[in-house]
Design an enzyme around this catalytic site. Structure first.
Site, PDB file in Angstrom:
ATOM      1  N   ASN A  11       0.875  -1.177   0.000  1.00  0.00           N
ATOM      2  CA  ASN A  11       0.000   0.000   0.000  1.00  0.00           C
ATOM      3  C   ASN A  11       0.910   1.223   0.000  1.00  0.00           C
ATOM      4  O   ASN A  11       1.464   1.580   1.038  1.00  0.00           O
ATOM      5  CB  ASN A  11      -0.904  -0.001   1.242  1.00  0.00           C
ATOM      6  CG  ASN A  11      -1.716   1.289   1.344  1.00  0.00           C
ATOM      7  OD1 ASN A  11      -1.832   2.036   0.363  1.00  0.00           O
ATOM      8  ND2 ASN A  11      -2.276   1.545   2.514  1.00  0.00           N
ATOM      9  N   HIS A 103      -9.701   1.922   4.500  1.00  0.00           N
ATOM     10  CA  HIS A 103      -8.431   2.068   5.234  1.00  0.00           C
ATOM     11  C   HIS A 103      -8.641   3.050   6.388  1.00  0.00           C
ATOM     12  O   HIS A 103      -9.361   4.036   6.251  1.00  0.00           O
ATOM     13  CB  HIS A 103      -7.337   2.579   4.301  1.00  0.00           C
ATOM     14  CG  HIS A 103      -5.976   2.486   4.901  1.00  0.00           C
ATOM     15  ND1 HIS A 103      -5.524   3.405   5.818  1.00  0.00           N
ATOM     16  CD2 HIS A 103      -4.992   1.574   4.752  1.00  0.00           C
ATOM     17  CE1 HIS A 103      -4.302   3.046   6.203  1.00  0.00           C
ATOM     18  NE2 HIS A 103      -3.956   1.948   5.570  1.00  0.00           N
ATOM     19  N   GLU A 173      -6.123  -4.329  10.473  1.00  0.00           N
ATOM     20  CA  GLU A 173      -5.107  -3.289  10.615  1.00  0.00           C
ATOM     21  C   GLU A 173      -5.387  -2.472  11.875  1.00  0.00           C
ATOM     22  O   GLU A 173      -6.172  -1.508  11.834  1.00  0.00           O
ATOM     23  CB  GLU A 173      -5.144  -2.359   9.396  1.00  0.00           C
ATOM     24  CG  GLU A 173      -4.785  -3.040   8.110  1.00  0.00           C
ATOM     25  CD  GLU A 173      -4.027  -2.098   7.182  1.00  0.00           C
ATOM     26  OE1 GLU A 173      -2.928  -2.459   6.770  1.00  0.00           O
ATOM     27  OE2 GLU A 173      -4.519  -0.990   6.909  1.00  0.00           O
ATOM     28  N   GLY A 179       1.722   2.857  10.475  1.00  0.00           N
ATOM     29  CA  GLY A 179       2.644   3.964  10.267  1.00  0.00           C
ATOM     30  C   GLY A 179       3.342   4.416  11.540  1.00  0.00           C
ATOM     31  O   GLY A 179       3.971   5.474  11.558  1.00  0.00           O
TER      32      GLY A 179
END
Ligand code: PEP
Length: 261
Positions: A11, A103, A173, A179
């Site tokens: 991604n 997402h 996720e 991140g």
């Protein structure tokens, strides 16, 4: 026996110009993609920004590559006055096989609701594109002991479109791992992915055993092996580490060593 492929999905988020994307492919391809291509049970995909889908499509065709293209979003309407949006048919033009839906960066930053996510997934499957539906909890939900309730509610709402037969991929996720460089442990990933499969089984019976469930959040060449060893983790959605073709190549090669589940 049920066999699920190991999926390694990049991604790229809002990264890479055309020159950078093609340069990435030229480095990545010889070292990892060819090896993955020899293994029927490994699927490699790159979810790229809209602006690089066409050049990647051309480059992948030139290489006769089995690497698949993915997008990072799609709108639920087929066409019309929806400034800035993109339709599933437009993505189809470049043989886009996957599209990420829901997402957490879109759910959190752009207030995308599970109802919107469900409509996006529905538009994708109608056009023959497989949605990669993302679900996952914030740190406060986890600390509050509400992980399983949260996942169940997000799944039910985001899958309102689903008739239990169409091909979908689900990515677990955890928002706190995305991140941040802080991955879930393999045990945490297995607990959540196993629970997601249980919810899918309640909804769709045996079909749930054929659905690929990915883990995403801080995946690196160092931790991919233990994550893929988990019985209910069928692959990974990889953000930061996928920007570097060498790192993503190592992740793909780790996937090539996995036994089918
Ligand atoms: C993602 O954004 O889907 C993701 C998994 O990001 P990262 O790997 O950088 O945590």
């Amino acid at each position: 026996m049920n066999t699920r492929r190991t999926m390694l999905v990049a991604n790229w988020k809002m990264n890479k110009t055309v020159v950078e994307a093609v340069g990435w492919l030229n480095t990545f391809y010889p070292q990892a993609a060819e090896r993955a291509a020899q293994q029927e049970l490994v699927e490699v995909a790159v979810c790229a920004p809209f602006t690089v889908l066409h050049p990647l499509y051309v480059a992948l065709r030139r290489l006769n590559s089995k690497v698949k293209l993915g997008a990072q979003d799609v709108f639920w309407q087929e066409r019309g006055a929806f400034t800035g949006e993109i339709s599933a048919e437009m993505l189809q033009e470049f043989r886009t096989k996957y599209v990420i839906c829901g997402h957490s960066e879109r759910r959190v930053l752009l207030q995308e609701s599970s109802e919107m996510v469900s409509r996006k997934c529905g538009a994708a499957v109608k056009a023959g594109i497989t949605p990669i539906l993302c679900v996952g909890e914030s740190i406060s939900v986890r600390r509050g002991g509400l992980l399983l309730q949260w996942l169940e509610a997000q799944l039910y709402e985001s899958l309102a479109f689903w008739d239990n037969q169409e091909t979908i991929v689900v990515a677990y996720e955890p928002v706190w791992a995305i991140g941040t460089g802080q991955s879930a442990t393999a045990a945490d990933a297995e607990q959540a992915c196993g629970y997601i499969r249980q919810v899918l089984r309640e909804r769709a019976g045996e079909m749930a055993d054929h659905i690929s469930i990915l883990y995403g959040g801080g995946v690196t060449p160092e931790n991919i092996g233990e994550l893929l060893d988990c019985p209910n983790v069928d692959g990974a959605l990889v953000g930061g580490a996928s920007l570097d073709p060498d790192a993503f190549g190592k992740i793909v090669l780790a996937g090539c060593k996995e036994q089918p589940k």
